[in-house]
Structure formats: C-alpha cells, structure tokens
Design a protein around this motif. Structure first.
Motif, PDB file in Angstrom:
ATOM      1  N   ASP A 257       0.848  -1.195   0.000  1.00 53.26           N
ATOM      2  CA  ASP A 257       0.000   0.000   0.000  1.00 53.26           C
ATOM      3  C   ASP A 257       0.884   1.247   0.000  1.00 53.26           C
ATOM      4  O   ASP A 257       2.111   1.152  -0.130  1.00 53.26           O
TER       5      ASP A 257
ATOM      6  N   PHE B 109       1.893   3.130   2.181  1.00 54.69           N
ATOM      7  CA  PHE B 109       2.838   3.246   3.291  1.00 54.69           C
ATOM      8  C   PHE B 109       3.949   2.198   3.210  1.00 54.69           C
ATOM      9  O   PHE B 109       4.820   2.130   4.071  1.00 54.69           O
TER      10      PHE B 109
ATOM     11  N   LEU C  22       0.241  -6.359   1.837  1.00 50.16           N
ATOM     12  CA  LEU C  22      -1.010  -7.074   2.074  1.00 50.16           C
ATOM     13  C   LEU C  22      -0.879  -8.494   1.528  1.00 50.16           C
ATOM     14  O   LEU C  22      -0.304  -8.696   0.459  1.00 50.16           O
TER      15      LEU C  22
ATOM     16  N   ARG D 153      -0.313  -6.202  17.226  1.00 54.00           N
ATOM     17  CA  ARG D 153      -1.673  -5.737  16.968  1.00 54.00           C
ATOM     18  C   ARG D 153      -1.679  -4.421  16.197  1.00 54.00           C
ATOM     19  O   ARG D 153      -2.584  -4.149  15.435  1.00 54.00           O
ATOM     20  N   THR D 154      -0.657  -3.580  16.430  1.00 47.17           N
ATOM     21  CA  THR D 154      -0.589  -2.288  15.740  1.00 47.17           C
ATOM     22  C   THR D 154       0.826  -2.049  15.211  1.00 47.17           C
ATOM     23  O   THR D 154       1.770  -2.736  15.598  1.00 47.17           O
ATOM     24  N   TYR D 155       0.926  -1.031  14.336  1.00 47.01           N
ATOM     25  CA  TYR D 155       2.207  -0.705  13.716  1.00 47.01           C
ATOM     26  C   TYR D 155       3.241  -0.195  14.705  1.00 47.01           C
ATOM     27  O   TYR D 155       4.410  -0.008  14.354  1.00 47.01           O
ATOM     28  N   HIS D 156       2.843   0.085  15.948  1.00 48.69           N
ATOM     29  CA  HIS D 156       3.724   0.819  16.853  1.00 48.69           C
ATOM     30  C   HIS D 156       4.392  -0.055  17.877  1.00 48.69           C
ATOM     31  O   HIS D 156       5.125   0.421  18.726  1.00 48.69           O
TER      32      HIS D 156
ATOM     33  N   LEU E 287       0.681  -8.350  11.293  1.00 47.33           N
ATOM     34  CA  LEU E 287      -0.558  -8.040  12.012  1.00 47.33           C
ATOM     35  C   LEU E 287      -1.750  -8.283  11.109  1.00 47.33           C
ATOM     36  O   LEU E 287      -1.599  -8.433   9.894  1.00 47.33           O
ATOM     37  N   THR E 288      -2.924  -8.359  11.721  1.00 47.17           N
ATOM     38  CA  THR E 288      -4.125  -8.475  10.908  1.00 47.17           C
ATOM     39  C   THR E 288      -4.509  -7.081  10.437  1.00 47.17           C
ATOM     40  O   THR E 288      -4.783  -6.197  11.248  1.00 47.17           O
ATOM     41  N   GLY E 289      -4.486  -6.889   9.131  1.00 42.95           N
ATOM     42  CA  GLY E 289      -4.772  -5.577   8.564  1.00 42.95           C
ATOM     43  C   GLY E 289      -6.245  -5.254   8.608  1.00 42.95           C
ATOM     44  O   GLY E 289      -7.090  -6.080   8.989  1.00 42.95           O
ATOM     45  N   SER E 290      -6.567  -4.031   8.200  1.00 40.88           N
ATOM     46  CA  SER E 290      -7.946  -3.558   8.291  1.00 40.88           C
ATOM     47  C   SER E 290      -8.868  -4.283   7.321  1.00 40.88           C
ATOM     48  O   SER E 290     -10.089  -4.196   7.442  1.00 40.88           O
TER      49      SER E 290
ATOM     50  N   GLU F 124      -0.985  -8.838   7.341  1.00 39.51           N
ATOM     51  CA  GLU F 124      -0.287  -7.722   6.703  1.00 39.51           C
ATOM     52  C   GLU F 124       1.120  -7.661   7.283  1.00 39.51           C
ATOM     53  O   GLU F 124       1.308  -7.916   8.468  1.00 39.51           O
TER      54      GLU F 124
END
Lengths: 250, 250, 250
Positions: free
Chosen positions: B176, B178, B182, B205-208, B218-221, B226
């Motif tokens: 994507d 960023f 995917l 869980r998150t990019y951070h 992580l599981t993407g939106s 992802e």
C-alpha cells in the motif's frame, strides 16, 4: 452534509474508498469532496498547510475528515473540533491545529464507542472511528453528543514565526506542485528585502515579474509569503522544501 | 444510483472523464465515487486487492464499474455480476473474482449491443460498453435484461493459499502507499510465528509495537495478514511486493 | 449544474479544494466532476488533448472550468466560451481552443469585477475569477451578462496537420498512462502505411494485433490516429512523447 476528506492514503489503495463507503452508507445524500489523498505519507506538515489554505473556504456545516495518523492504534486520542461553523474530525496529533486556533474552537475526545464501526481495526480508525463519527455529526448530532470536552488538544506543529528587531524569521513549509515554496510568514508582515536560505528574493506581485531564473517573493493566494522562481521551481533551484526565510517587517 | 469506479486509466488521461460523462448523461442524478484510477497499468492483481477490501463496504445497490482491461478488443467477454446486493460490470478476466466468489453470485455476458454506445471503440469498452450497461443496471434493469447467463466467468487470479501440516503458505500481494504488504492469508489463520521471505516477523496488533525497523505481522484492516516495518516501508526493507509468507495456523 | 474541472494543480496542493469550496458555497447543489488535476504543470498541450477527447461528452449545460494558467497575473485575459450547449471558463491562452473551434462558439472577456471573489489574488484566478464566474454561469446567467463579446480569443496551440500530395503530416501530442501516443491526425485521414519517427507502424484495429513489441497504428477512442506498441509503452520504445507522424491519406 458536505464531507471534505484530507488523507495521506494515496490514490491506489482501498482506504479512501472504504471511508467513502462508510459515509455513503450512513448518510445516503452525503456530498463527498476530496481535499487531497496524496499527501506525503504521514506528513502532518503538508496536511496542516493544505488545511490552513482550504479548510475555512468550505460552506458552513462542512465536516472535515482529516486522517493523517501515524499514531493510529496508540494512545493518541481521536477528537472532533468545532470552530467558525465547521466541524473537524481526526487524530489528536496537531493536524487539526488550524481548527483549534480559532477563537471559538471547542474540542471533544471521541469516547463513545457505541458510535464507532465494530470491530474497530487497530490500524484504520479513519474507517472505523472518524468516518462514523463524522457521519453522525454531519447528520446534526451536537459536539457534546460524540465525546467529552477537552482543552488540551495537541496544537499545530507548524513552526512558529519569530519576530525580533523589526524582522520576521520564518521557514518555508512545503513546495506546491509548481515548486513554489509556501512559508509561515503572513504577507502583511513583509515589508522589505526577503532572504531565503541566505539568498535575496525580489519582492513582486506576480510570478511574471523579474528575470527568468530570478528568485521572487510574493504574497501567495493563501495570504502567506511565498517563494517562487520565474519559469522554474523554487524548490529545485533552492535545493529544498524546508528552508529559513527572513524579512523586514512593518 | 451510486457508481463506484475502479480503473487503471491514470489521473492525467481523458478516459476517466469520458466514462463519467457517459454515466452523467445517462443517469443525471448518478453519484460518482472514485475507488481508484491509479492502479499500476493493467495490474489485475492490484485491482483485485482493492476490490477485496472495499467493494462490499458500499451501500446495497451500488454499481461497481471495474475497467482494468488489458484484453480490450480481443475475444475476452464483457460481463456483469450480481452478488450480495451489489452489481459489478467489467471485463471477464478475473478482475471481478471477488464478486463471483460470493455464494449468491449470478453472472451474464453482455451480449445486447443495443445497450452499448455506438460506434463501439475497439480500444475503450469502459466508455462504450461498461459505462452504458452500468447506467441501465443502475436505473433498475434486471441482470437478465443486459445479457445471457453464464457460469464459466473467469475466477480471481489472486494466488490461492495453501494449508498443510498446521501451516499456511501464502504470498504478499501488493504494497500500500505506506509500504505495508497485504497478503492472501486471512488473519484468522495466523496463530504463531510468521515468516516472510525467509525472515521472522513479530506478531503484533498495531504498527507501533516492536522496535524501530523490526518486521511486524498483524491483521490488517481488510482482515488479512499484513506485513509492516515500524516507521518504515516493508516493501523497501524486504525488497519486493510479491514475497512468500508462511505461518502456523490454528 | 455540473462543473467539470481540468487543472494542473496536482493532487497534493490545496488549490483544487479551494476552487471546489468556492463553487460549493455559491451553488450548493453543484455537481463537481474532476476531469483531471494531474496534468504536467503548465502544459497547455496536455490540457487541450484531454479536452479534445472529453469535453463534449459531458451533458448539455455542463460548465468546464479549465485552469492551466501559466500567465496568471499578466495581461492575458480571463474568458468564457459557449459552444454546442456547453460553457467553458478559463484563461485566454489557447487552452479553450477546442471550444472556440466549434461553429457556434461565442466568447466573452470576463470584465465584470463585481462577479469576482475579492480581493482577487494575482496568483490564483482559478479561485477568485474563474470559479465565481463559472458558478453564476451555471446558475443561468447569460454569456453576455458576465463579459463583453470578443472575436480574437487565442486559438488552439496544438500543432496543425499538414496535408500534401496524398499524405498527412502530423505529430504525436502526448502519451497516455499506458504509453500510447495520441496524435493530431484524424483516423479518417489514415489510409495506408504509417511512419512515426522514421519507423513503420502497422495499421491495426486493436492493441492485440501484431507481434509483441511491434509498433502499431490504430484509430484511438478519441477518433485520432494513435501509436501503440504491443504489450509495451510506445513512448518508451520510440523514445519520446512528441514525434513526427505521417501517413497516406484518402
């Protein structure tokens, strides 16, 4: 309801369409207006400059949905702001600074999960928090109905102008698509010689004055000092997007 | 009628505007929504990933006009598909795979030239076949009124997941904006360690989470696994957009 | 009112949004349609080619707002043109050539400052002159109500075709997003062998005829001779966007 969208999602990803779909499903007669989706990824600076120029040109009642959100999924808060008859929804990271700076600004933290789309993806609050809340605000919900009042929202991160000894010291913020450099010095503060990155710029009224290749300084269409080079790109000629600018001030 | 447009026409050509003009002329109150026009030219893969994430988020009744059509002018068929309350119009080259995969999908080949815009350009069926047919479908024509039923439409060309010995073997599909990659592995299939292009990725869980530069999974939106790199582009760090991914599965 | 927007403002600047905001404020039910905002900066040539293909496909009554305006702030005039049931507003620099060429074209110079947005920025007539005038024209004002008739508007700057001794001599004008080269030779003028940049091109009907890598000539969807290379970019293979083309003519 006009929903004006400002994101850094890019133009080839599915993210913009997903936000639009949520808005269309919630508000069938929403008017979707793209401000931009092509900001440099995660550049709060670019987003702020775009909003500074364009946000308050929109009709009263417009909801600005602003998703430049490098901190998505962290503790950064989702917020909504109302000022000058417009509503702004986005992350509390400074990107809504221009809205918060208005004298009548009111802000809330979005702490009513029943308004969100569930499950809330930890990586896409634009779709799951900001768009659904923008929709209910656009349909007429009061600000206090979507969250609790706060007074400590993160202000603009754009560099502040320094004024000293009859001079203003500022910065070029971004280049536009023509290579013109937009600054943080209001046009009204510019009286005499302008110096950008150590070079003199000639104060003019339009891009067409001066000789070819000459560095020009003028008040741009957003009311701020702008640096241009006749028939060329100031960003290229001066070798950067973020440069020091100073001038005499009245 | 909502017409959602997904093409690889690019943003500087006249082709998008020509399709929109045909829709506006046929359905004066059509709501035009750009999904994307900036897919890599002729990339069915990118188009499928975008539609996988965004298509079914649109309200019931939406007509998706999908024109990524490297075979325009050849024997490839123009088709329309209805599934889950939405309509899809486009070439029969796999790009409508996500629509065809739904249990209630019905497809027709567009074989009623009286519905087309004439003369039909052999190089621009988007304007002359797909847009006019989308317009009449949006105005309420039944699927069987625009063509003859088929059951052999070309399915999705996205690579299939392989599951074996408690593991899932998949692929990164696209990056994507960023640089996040995917994949074709549903988040629900990911239990333990994820390996991408031979390297371990930490499940978060998150990019951070994780350290700067760490490879994250992580599981993407969109509900799929992802691959990301903290504060960077996974596509750049891992050196590609299409890479093997595997993980333990429940 | 349909307002169709064609600019070179790029997709990350605030300028497009500012124009849209002015239109929305003046005509709350305006239908905004992006033709393109991603033209190469200040390329009148690209703008003209896009308008040549797309302008008259729009429904009667559409107002085309065309802002490719390298001379903003100079003596170049702001104008409006009506032809074939459509209205065009933009700078008098040739970019509205396709509108002016129609047999029923009428043009006026925009000399009623009371219709403008004030103060008029010397660098952004799109927002302050063209958009407000487009709005009142879209709301029904007659052409003569927004300015004084002129008969010397700047015509198209696209290179003219030369016909001589049974041959047509033209030029490739721009490359589209697929690398296909659009020319100024109407398809009806092409009979026999086509020569582009000194190389023979095979006359075909679709992109899929001929061998891989072969240079092809066909009538494009806009009715003009187009140069393509099978499964590749003609612009890349031939090494340019502006090349001489010639062919036998009937």
């Amino acid at each position: 309801m006009i929903a004006a969208l400002t994101t850094d999602f890019g133009l080839s990803s599915p993210y913009v369409a997903q936000m639009k779909a949520v808005l269309l499903a919630a508000v069938p007669d929403v008017r979707l207006v793209d401000v931009t989706h092509d900001l440099p990824p995660q550049s709060l600076r670019h987003a702020e400059v775009v909003l500074r120029a364009a946000a308050f040109a929109f009709p009263l009642g417009t909801v600005h949905l602003v998703v430049v959100d490098p901190g998505v999924g962290t503790e950064r808060r989702p917020i909504a702001v109302r000022s000058r008859g417009l509503t702004f929804v986005g992350p509390d990271n400074g990107v809504l600074g221009i809205a918060l700076e208005q004298p009548d600004a009111k802000a809330v933290v979005l702490d009513r999960p029943e308004l969100f789309r569930h499950p809330v993806s930890p990586t896409f609050h634009g779709r799951d928090i900001f768009a659904p809340v923008a929709a209910v605000l656009g349909k007429g919900l009061a600000l206090e109905d979507v969250g609790s009042a706060i007074t400590d929202a993160v202000p603009s991160r754009l560099p502040k102008l320094r004024r000293e000894g009859g001079r203003s010291y500022g910065e070029t913020l971004v280049a536009d698509s023509f290579g013109n450099l937009l600054t943080n010095i209001p046009g009204a503060f510019v009286k005499g010689a302008v110096i950008v990155a150590g070079k003199s710029a000639r104060l003019v009224r339009t891009y067409h004055e001066g000789a070819q290749g000459e560095i020009l300084a003028l008040t741009g269409s957003d009311g701020y000092l702008e640096i241009a080079v006749r028939d060329s790109s100031a960003a290229t000629v001066l070798g950067g997007e973020i440069l020091p600018v100073e001038c005499e001030s009245p």
